[in-house]
Design a protein around this motif. Structure first.
Motif, PDB file in Angstrom:
ATOM      1  N   TYR A 260      -3.940   9.092 -16.734  1.00  0.00           N
ATOM      2  CA  TYR A 260      -5.218   8.743 -17.369  1.00  0.00           C
ATOM      3  C   TYR A 260      -6.045  10.011 -17.601  1.00  0.00           C
ATOM      4  CZ  TYR A 260      -9.953   6.958 -17.960  1.00  0.00           C
ATOM      5  OH  TYR A 260     -11.215   6.722 -18.433  1.00  0.00           O
ATOM      6  N   GLY A 261      -6.058  10.904 -16.602  1.00  0.00           N
ATOM      7  CA  GLY A 261      -6.800  12.141 -16.773  1.00  0.00           C
ATOM      8  C   GLY A 261      -6.244  13.000 -17.896  1.00  0.00           C
ATOM      9  N   LEU A 262      -4.915  13.071 -18.005  1.00  0.00           N
ATOM     10  CA  LEU A 262      -4.309  13.858 -19.075  1.00  0.00           C
ATOM     11  C   LEU A 262      -4.596  13.259 -20.446  1.00  0.00           C
ATOM     12  CD1 LEU A 262      -0.812  14.650 -17.485  1.00  0.00           C
ATOM     13  CD2 LEU A 262      -2.687  16.256 -17.865  1.00  0.00           C
ATOM     14  N   ALA A 263      -4.667  11.924 -20.486  1.00  0.00           N
ATOM     15  CA  ALA A 263      -4.868  11.267 -21.772  1.00  0.00           C
ATOM     16  C   ALA A 263      -6.341  11.122 -22.150  1.00  0.00           C
ATOM     17  CB  ALA A 263      -4.221   9.878 -21.743  1.00  0.00           C
ATOM     18  N   GLN A 264      -7.279  11.472 -21.243  1.00  0.00           N
ATOM     19  CA  GLN A 264      -8.693  11.226 -21.521  1.00  0.00           C
ATOM     20  C   GLN A 264      -9.203  11.958 -22.760  1.00  0.00           C
ATOM     21  OE1 GLN A 264     -11.652  10.776 -18.330  1.00  0.00           O
ATOM     22  NE2 GLN A 264     -12.720  12.542 -19.228  1.00  0.00           N
ATOM     23  N   PRO A 265      -8.810  13.234 -23.017  1.00  0.00           N
ATOM     24  CA  PRO A 265      -9.332  13.876 -24.236  1.00  0.00           C
ATOM     25  C   PRO A 265      -8.958  13.136 -25.518  1.00  0.00           C
ATOM     26  CG  PRO A 265      -8.464  15.514 -22.743  1.00  0.00           C
ATOM     27  CD  PRO A 265      -8.078  14.191 -22.184  1.00  0.00           C
ATOM     28  N   ALA A 266      -7.867  12.375 -25.487  1.00  0.00           N
ATOM     29  CA  ALA A 266      -7.452  11.674 -26.695  1.00  0.00           C
ATOM     30  C   ALA A 266      -8.054  10.281 -26.791  1.00  0.00           C
ATOM     31  CB  ALA A 266      -5.925  11.573 -26.731  1.00  0.00           C
ATOM     32  N   LEU A 267      -8.773   9.843 -25.776  1.00  0.00           N
ATOM     33  CA  LEU A 267      -9.356   8.504 -25.792  1.00  0.00           C
ATOM     34  C   LEU A 267     -10.728   8.543 -26.437  1.00  0.00           C
ATOM     35  CD1 LEU A 267      -8.440   7.291 -22.177  1.00  0.00           C
ATOM     36  CD2 LEU A 267      -7.247   6.789 -24.318  1.00  0.00           C
ATOM     37  N   ALA A 268     -10.977   7.593 -27.348  1.00  0.00           N
ATOM     38  CA  ALA A 268     -12.258   7.560 -28.043  1.00  0.00           C
ATOM     39  C   ALA A 268     -13.377   7.091 -27.125  1.00  0.00           C
ATOM     40  CB  ALA A 268     -12.155   6.639 -29.274  1.00  0.00           C
TER      41      ALA A 268
ATOM     42  N   LEU B 192      -7.229  17.460 -13.328  1.00  0.00           N
ATOM     43  CA  LEU B 192      -6.918  16.500 -12.268  1.00  0.00           C
ATOM     44  C   LEU B 192      -5.554  15.851 -12.512  1.00  0.00           C
ATOM     45  CD1 LEU B 192      -8.095  15.162  -9.728  1.00  0.00           C
ATOM     46  CD2 LEU B 192      -8.996  13.348 -11.195  1.00  0.00           C
ATOM     47  N   GLY B 193      -5.243  15.555 -13.777  1.00  0.00           N
ATOM     48  CA  GLY B 193      -3.943  14.971 -14.095  1.00  0.00           C
ATOM     49  C   GLY B 193      -2.801  15.909 -13.773  1.00  0.00           C
ATOM     50  N   LEU B 194      -2.995  17.210 -14.032  1.00  0.00           N
ATOM     51  CA  LEU B 194      -1.941  18.179 -13.720  1.00  0.00           C
ATOM     52  C   LEU B 194      -1.682  18.272 -12.220  1.00  0.00           C
ATOM     53  CD1 LEU B 194      -2.821  21.064 -16.211  1.00  0.00           C
ATOM     54  CD2 LEU B 194      -0.915  19.435 -16.353  1.00  0.00           C
ATOM     55  N   LEU B 195      -2.665  17.879 -11.420  1.00  0.00           N
ATOM     56  CA  LEU B 195      -2.470  17.872  -9.972  1.00  0.00           C
ATOM     57  C   LEU B 195      -1.904  16.554  -9.474  1.00  0.00           C
ATOM     58  CD1 LEU B 195      -5.734  19.657  -8.758  1.00  0.00           C
ATOM     59  CD2 LEU B 195      -3.434  20.612  -8.810  1.00  0.00           C
TER      60      LEU B 195
ATOM     61  N   GLY C 141       0.814  -1.215   0.000  1.00  0.00           N
ATOM     62  CA  GLY C 141       0.000   0.000   0.000  1.00  0.00           C
ATOM     63  C   GLY C 141       0.845   1.260   0.000  1.00  0.00           C
ATOM     64  N   ILE C 142       1.940   1.253   0.772  1.00  0.00           N
ATOM     65  CA  ILE C 142       2.836   2.416   0.795  1.00  0.00           C
ATOM     66  C   ILE C 142       3.446   2.643  -0.584  1.00  0.00           C
ATOM     67  CG2 ILE C 142       4.976   3.328   1.767  1.00  0.00           C
ATOM     68  CD1 ILE C 142       4.318   1.810   4.345  1.00  0.00           C
ATOM     69  N   ALA C 143       3.902   1.556  -1.230  1.00  0.00           N
ATOM     70  CA  ALA C 143       4.540   1.689  -2.538  1.00  0.00           C
ATOM     71  C   ALA C 143       3.540   2.038  -3.629  1.00  0.00           C
ATOM     72  CB  ALA C 143       5.272   0.387  -2.891  1.00  0.00           C
ATOM     73  N   ALA C 144       2.327   1.481  -3.531  1.00  0.00           N
ATOM     74  CA  ALA C 144       1.365   1.673  -4.616  1.00  0.00           C
ATOM     75  C   ALA C 144       0.705   3.042  -4.585  1.00  0.00           C
ATOM     76  CB  ALA C 144       0.293   0.580  -4.548  1.00  0.00           C
ATOM     77  N   GLY C 145       0.689   3.726  -3.439  1.00  0.00           N
ATOM     78  CA  GLY C 145       0.012   5.021  -3.352  1.00  0.00           C
ATOM     79  C   GLY C 145       0.480   6.019  -4.398  1.00  0.00           C
ATOM     80  N   PRO C 146       1.766   6.427  -4.399  1.00  0.00           N
ATOM     81  CA  PRO C 146       2.224   7.369  -5.422  1.00  0.00           C
ATOM     82  C   PRO C 146       2.089   6.822  -6.843  1.00  0.00           C
ATOM     83  CG  PRO C 146       3.770   7.272  -3.603  1.00  0.00           C
ATOM     84  CD  PRO C 146       2.814   6.152  -3.403  1.00  0.00           C
ATOM     85  N   VAL C 147       2.275   5.515  -7.016  1.00  0.00           N
ATOM     86  CA  VAL C 147       2.160   4.937  -8.360  1.00  0.00           C
ATOM     87  C   VAL C 147       0.736   5.080  -8.879  1.00  0.00           C
ATOM     88  CG1 VAL C 147       2.349   2.801  -9.700  1.00  0.00           C
ATOM     89  CG2 VAL C 147       4.056   3.333  -7.955  1.00  0.00           C
ATOM     90  N   LEU C 148      -0.266   4.821  -8.024  1.00  0.00           N
ATOM     91  CA  LEU C 148      -1.660   4.954  -8.435  1.00  0.00           C
ATOM     92  C   LEU C 148      -2.021   6.412  -8.701  1.00  0.00           C
ATOM     93  CD1 LEU C 148      -3.400   2.398  -6.023  1.00  0.00           C
ATOM     94  CD2 LEU C 148      -2.837   2.118  -8.451  1.00  0.00           C
ATOM     95  N   LEU C 149      -1.461   7.325  -7.908  1.00  0.00           N
ATOM     96  CA  LEU C 149      -1.724   8.745  -8.150  1.00  0.00           C
ATOM     97  C   LEU C 149      -1.210   9.174  -9.517  1.00  0.00           C
ATOM     98  CD1 LEU C 149      -0.942  10.425  -4.685  1.00  0.00           C
ATOM     99  CD2 LEU C 149      -3.184  10.059  -5.747  1.00  0.00           C
ATOM    100  N   VAL C 150       0.012   8.777  -9.838  1.00  0.00           N
ATOM    101  CA  VAL C 150       0.574   9.140 -11.138  1.00  0.00           C
ATOM    102  C   VAL C 150      -0.198   8.468 -12.266  1.00  0.00           C
ATOM    103  CG1 VAL C 150       2.634   8.962 -12.595  1.00  0.00           C
ATOM    104  CG2 VAL C 150       2.856   9.612 -10.194  1.00  0.00           C
ATOM    105  N   ALA C 151      -0.573   7.187 -12.057  1.00  0.00           N
ATOM    106  CA  ALA C 151      -1.335   6.485 -13.090  1.00  0.00           C
ATOM    107  C   ALA C 151      -2.684   7.160 -13.325  1.00  0.00           C
ATOM    108  CB  ALA C 151      -1.536   5.026 -12.690  1.00  0.00           C
ATOM    109  N   ALA C 152      -3.362   7.559 -12.240  1.00  0.00           N
ATOM    110  CA  ALA C 152      -4.645   8.251 -12.396  1.00  0.00           C
ATOM    111  C   ALA C 152      -4.452   9.604 -13.070  1.00  0.00           C
ATOM    112  CB  ALA C 152      -5.304   8.425 -11.027  1.00  0.00           C
ATOM    113  N   GLY C 153      -3.370  10.307 -12.725  1.00  0.00           N
ATOM    114  CA  GLY C 153      -3.109  11.579 -13.365  1.00  0.00           C
ATOM    115  C   GLY C 153      -2.828  11.439 -14.847  1.00  0.00           C
TER     116      GLY C 153
END
Length: 433
Positions: free
Chosen positions: A157-165, A179-182, A143-155
């Motif tokens: 995803y948010g940055l890439a959402q406009p390009a997703l069909a 949200l991705g920029l944060l 859980g400690i290791a996955a926290g920052p990884v999940l935050l970056v992954a979610a960010g």
């Protein structure tokens, strides 16, 4: 690049490095969970079906995994985790057979070895702490290791959402990119602290207990006592050999020559004078050998003028250019000064004999209760304590005083030895080390 830009680039590299290591730890979560299941299964089989060999085998695997966790904590999280295991006891052989050390029941040698190993593993608290870490780490450490990884992954995803069909989780308008920029900078900013927290979590379970510290300390003191006894015996043999082959032989020769002078005084005065002259030369050589022998036991310059001046005098006798820099506000106890003196002497000898060095530096200092001596040379490097007795001798000499030796000697050089001994300096006249 300006200084602020350079610092920002270095901070970004550090964050990315920490994030990459957390990503590796996150990917290992399934492997850790599988290992936990297998360990529980082996424990159940051992308890229910009596499959005794499974427990030592599973414990060996768990210890190997815990060792990897300690390595990651020390090298990635910069949180050193010492090895905590209680030293393995030995079997004692008597006229009546093999016995466990400290116990009074007899077994065959083969079975006693296995039973002793089983008992050693079972009674070692580190065995159960390793097991607890293996069982809980996929949840807590993961859980400690996955926290920052999940935050970056979610960010991302948010940055890439406009390009997703056809996004899986559609977000309204520009909310996803904002949200991705944060989240991406936030996840990267948390990577370093999370990695350090992961190391502290690892140390909380995999670090040594008080019992294992005491056991390791007892083993270390036993080895130091044996080394000191062997070194003392070897030194006494050397002194005896030098006296027998050197000064004693010359003094015997002087005695014989002086005995031959008496009948020659009246019969051949010239020859008698020659015999007396030869005897005088032998006495002079015997005195010089005795001085050299005393210098090898405890150099007079070291006793009279202290460690810094003793090493400066030592540097004059070494066949290479040696620069000595010393900042010692007082004197150490005589045994400590002697240990450092001969350790530096051995290091300089190795630089000449094995490193083909032409220049060396010796730095002496004292800070935070440690007497520190650093010897560096421009030789060919490649020094290894396992390859010769010189460096091991330095380690044994320092270990008597709880000192440590740190060696850096890449192939091609340079070689750098750092010797540290806990010691409190006093005035030049007295010492309380």
């Amino acid at each position: 690049m300006s200084a602020p830009q350079s610092r920002a680039a270095e901070a970004l590299r550090t964050a990315l490095r920490a994030f990459g290591r957390l990503a590796v730890l996150t990917l290992l979560i399934p492997a850790g969970a599988l290992l936990a299941v297998l360990y529980l299964l082996s424990f159940l089989l051992w308890g229910c079906l009596g499959m005794v060999p499974l427990f030592p085998l599973a414990t060996r695997v768990v210890r190997a995994t815990a060792g990897a966790g300690r390595w990651a904590a020390g090298h990635w999280s910069q949180v050193p985790v010492p090895v905590p295991y209680v030293p393995r006891p030995a079997l004692e052989r008597t006229l009546h057979g093999w016995f466990w050390t400290g116990h009074d029941y007899h077994k065959s040698r083969r079975f006693a070895g296995f039973a002793l190993k089983l008992r050693w593993l079972w009674n070692d608290p580190a065995t159960w702490r390793d097991a607890a870490w293996v069982l809980v780490d996929p949840l807590v450490g993961g859980g400690i290791a996955a926290g920052p990884v999940l935050l970056v992954a979610a960010g991302l995803y948010g940055l890439a959402q406009p390009a997703l069909a056809d996004p899986v989780l559609p977000l309204p308008g520009l909310f996803g990119p904002l949200l991705g920029l944060l989240l991406v900078p936030g996840g990267l900013a948390l990577a370093g602290p999370a990695l350090h927290l992961h190391g502290r979590w690892t140390r909380s379970l995999l670090g040594p207990t008080e019992r294992s510290r005491l056991a390791q300390r007892v083993e270390q003191l036993t080895e130091i006592r044996l080394d000191a006894t062997e070194a003392q015996a070897a030194e006494l043999r050397r002194i005896e050999r030098d006296l027998h082959d050197g000064a004693q032989a010359r003094l015997v020769a002087v005695s014989l020559k002086l005995g031959a002078v008496v009948p020659l005084i009246d019969r051949d005065p010239g020859k008698a004078k020659q015999v007396v002259t030869d005897a005088q030369e032998n006495v002079t050589q015997a005195l010089q050998e005795l001085r050299d022998l005393v210098r090898g036991i405890h150099p007079p310059v070291l006793a009279e003028r202290g460690l810094a001046e003793g090493i400066r005098a030592l540097a004059l006798d070494v066949p290479l250019k040696v620069e000595v820099r010393a900042e010692l506000p007082g004197r150490a106890e005589a045994p400590v000064e002697s240990a450092v003196y001969f350790a530096v002497s051995e290091a300089l000898t190795n630089a000449v004999k094995h490193g083909d060095a032409r220049h060396a530096t010796v730095e002496l200092g004292h800070a935070a209760g440690l007497l520190r001596a650093e010897v560096a040379d421009d030789g060919r490097g490649g020094a290894d304590p396992a390859g010769g007795s010189g460096l091991r001798g330095i380690q044994r000499r320092l270990a008597v005083f709880d000192g440590t030796l740190t060696l850096t000697s890449p192939p091609g050089g340079p070689t750098r030895l750092i010797m540290e001994l806990p010691c409190v300096l006093s005035s030049p006249r007295t010492s309380s080390c």
